[in-house]
Design an enzyme around this catalytic site. Structure first.
Site, PDB file in Angstrom:
ATOM      1  N   ASN A  16       8.402  54.144  61.274  1.00  0.00           N
ATOM      2  CA  ASN A  16       7.044  54.956  60.890  1.00  0.00           C
ATOM      3  C   ASN A  16       7.405  55.568  59.552  1.00  0.00           C
ATOM      4  OD1 ASN A  16       5.581  55.802  64.256  1.00  0.00           O
ATOM      5  ND2 ASN A  16       5.576  53.794  62.719  1.00  0.00           N
ATOM      6  N   ASP A  29      -1.239  53.143  70.573  1.00  0.00           N
ATOM      7  CA  ASP A  29      -1.713  52.429  69.392  1.00  0.00           C
ATOM      8  C   ASP A  29      -3.000  52.152  69.005  1.00  0.00           C
ATOM      9  OD1 ASP A  29      -0.906  50.847  67.191  1.00  0.00           O
ATOM     10  OD2 ASP A  29      -0.361  49.064  68.395  1.00  0.00           O
TER      11      ASP A  29
HETATM   12  C1  FPP Z   1      -0.559  54.449  66.144  1.00  0.00           C
HETATM   13  O1  FPP Z   1      -1.641  54.216  65.552  1.00  0.00           O
HETATM   14  C2  FPP Z   1      -0.271  55.703  66.542  1.00  0.00           C
HETATM   15  C3  FPP Z   1       0.806  56.527  65.826  1.00  0.00           C
HETATM   16  C4  FPP Z   1       1.537  56.182  64.604  1.00  0.00           C
HETATM   17  C5  FPP Z   1       1.185  57.679  66.497  1.00  0.00           C
HETATM   18  C6  FPP Z   1       0.426  59.041  66.413  1.00  0.00           C
HETATM   19  C7  FPP Z   1      -0.222  59.420  67.399  1.00  0.00           C
HETATM   20  C8  FPP Z   1      -1.039  60.489  67.398  1.00  0.00           C
HETATM   21  C9  FPP Z   1      -1.385  61.029  66.411  1.00  0.00           C
HETATM   22  C10 FPP Z   1      -1.527  60.769  68.844  1.00  0.00           C
HETATM   23  C11 FPP Z   1      -1.443  62.208  69.019  1.00  0.00           C
HETATM   24  C12 FPP Z   1       0.040  62.427  69.425  1.00  0.00           C
HETATM   25  C13 FPP Z   1       0.825  63.682  69.275  1.00  0.00           C
HETATM   26  C14 FPP Z   1       2.281  64.072  69.654  1.00  0.00           C
HETATM   27  C15 FPP Z   1      -0.037  64.945  69.078  1.00  0.00           C
HETATM   28  P1  FPP Z   1      -1.488  53.226  64.213  1.00  0.00           P
HETATM   29  O2  FPP Z   1      -1.649  54.042  63.129  1.00  0.00           O
HETATM   30  O3  FPP Z   1      -0.260  52.578  64.499  1.00  0.00           O
HETATM   31  O4  FPP Z   1      -2.760  52.607  64.457  1.00  0.00           O
HETATM   32  P2  FPP Z   1      -2.978  50.820  63.938  1.00  0.00           P
HETATM   33  O5  FPP Z   1      -1.957  49.873  64.598  1.00  0.00           O
HETATM   34  O6  FPP Z   1      -4.440  50.609  64.375  1.00  0.00           O
HETATM   35  O7  FPP Z   1      -2.819  50.761  62.441  1.00  0.00           O
END
Ligand code: FPP
Length: 261
Positions: free
Chosen positions: A86, A38
């Site tokens: 998501n 996260d």
């Molecule tokens: C959370 O950050 C992360 C995600 C929604 C997942 C995405 C993960 C990655 C891109 C890492 C790499 C993964 C792979 C499989 C290549 P957020 O957007 O929720 O952050 P925030 O809470 O600060 O808004």
């Protein structure tokens, strides 16, 4: 101690990380680590960048963490890449993430295979785009006989959804007489989950300060230890991972019984 851990065959990355690994007791490593990556958005915002720049940076953090898991021969690593919730994000961000996953697979699959990693996807993979789904299945197939780290990527995954899908398939087996209703137990349920064949989760790591499970591996984390950090995912380094593993090694796990020591 790391020399003892690896015996005669020290992996390439282990030489680089060796001093870091000295702090770890190999006898007290978790068998299965689950990570909620996260804080990509907050990382980007903190740097005055657009949110998606955080996701791009997050890929690099993931690559390094997987290398540590390989070096330390952790049995299973499961990461939460995209939840069933998501899809509520803006279209442009969802599209960006899907493209990023696809590029990641294309770029990393050879190295993962060379590292003997067995890659698997959990979640409703069939509902992703035809191309991403094809890529995921082909990566899975290509690495299915590998015997090293079991690396699981949760994509279009929700813990409640996984349990309901498992219940549907159990109910279908009961309905057509292949399974007796009163034989349903923990093992039968586990065998119908996306994680069938994987060990239960020992350690959950969540970055970026929030203290919740967010519908991740609800069944599998029943006796997991939790480790939280305020560090945003793109800043999560091998040293952070080792810190979490070290802390895990000091936990007293009782599984409902009495004190171990
Ligand atoms: C959370 O950050 C992360 C995600 C929604 C997942 C995405 C993960 C990655 C891109 C890492 C790499 C993964 C792979 C499989 C290549 P957020 O957007 O929720 O952050 P925030 O809470 O600060 O808004």
């Amino acid at each position: 101690m790391w020399k003892k851990m690896f015996g005669g065959s020290v992996p390439q990355t282990a030489w680089v990380q060796a001093p870091l690994y000295d702090r770890i007791d190999p006898g007290r490593l978790p068998g299965h680590v689950a990570i909620i990556m996260d804080g990509n958005g907050r990382w980007a915002k903190g740097k005055g960048l657009i949110r998606t720049a955080g996701h791009t940076a997050g890929v690099n953090a993931l690559k390094q963490v997987l290398k540590v898991a390989i070096d330390l021969r952790i049995q299973a690593l499961t990461v939460y890449a995209f939840s069933t919730e998501n899809w509520k994000r803006p279209h442009a961000e969802v599209d960006f993430l899907m493209k990023l996953f696809s590029e990641y697979l294309e770029r990393e699959i050879n190295e993962m295979d060379e590292d003997n990693v067995r890659l698997q996807f959990i979640g409703r993979i069939d509902e992703l785009s035809t191309e991403l789904c094809r890529q995921a299945k082909s990566a899975q197939k290509r690495t299915e006989h590998n015997t090293g780290v079991r690396f699981n990527v949760a994509m279009n995954y929700g813990g409640q959804d996984e349990l309901i899908r498992a219940m549907h398939s159990i109910a279908a087996e009961v309905a057509d007489g292949r399974l007796a209703a009163d034989s349903i137990d923990e093992t039968i349920l586990e065998n119908h989950l996306d994680t069938a064949g994987l060990p239960p989760v020992d350690l959950v790591i969540r970055t970026s300060g929030d203290l919740r499970l967010s519908n991740f591996l609800l069944w599998q984390t029943a006796y997991a230890e939790f480790w939280f950090t305020k560090t945003n995912w793109p800043d999560f380094t091998p040293a952070c991972f080792v810190q979490a593993l070290e802390d895990f090694g000091r936990r007293d796990r009782r599984f409902g019984g009495l004190k171990n020591k």
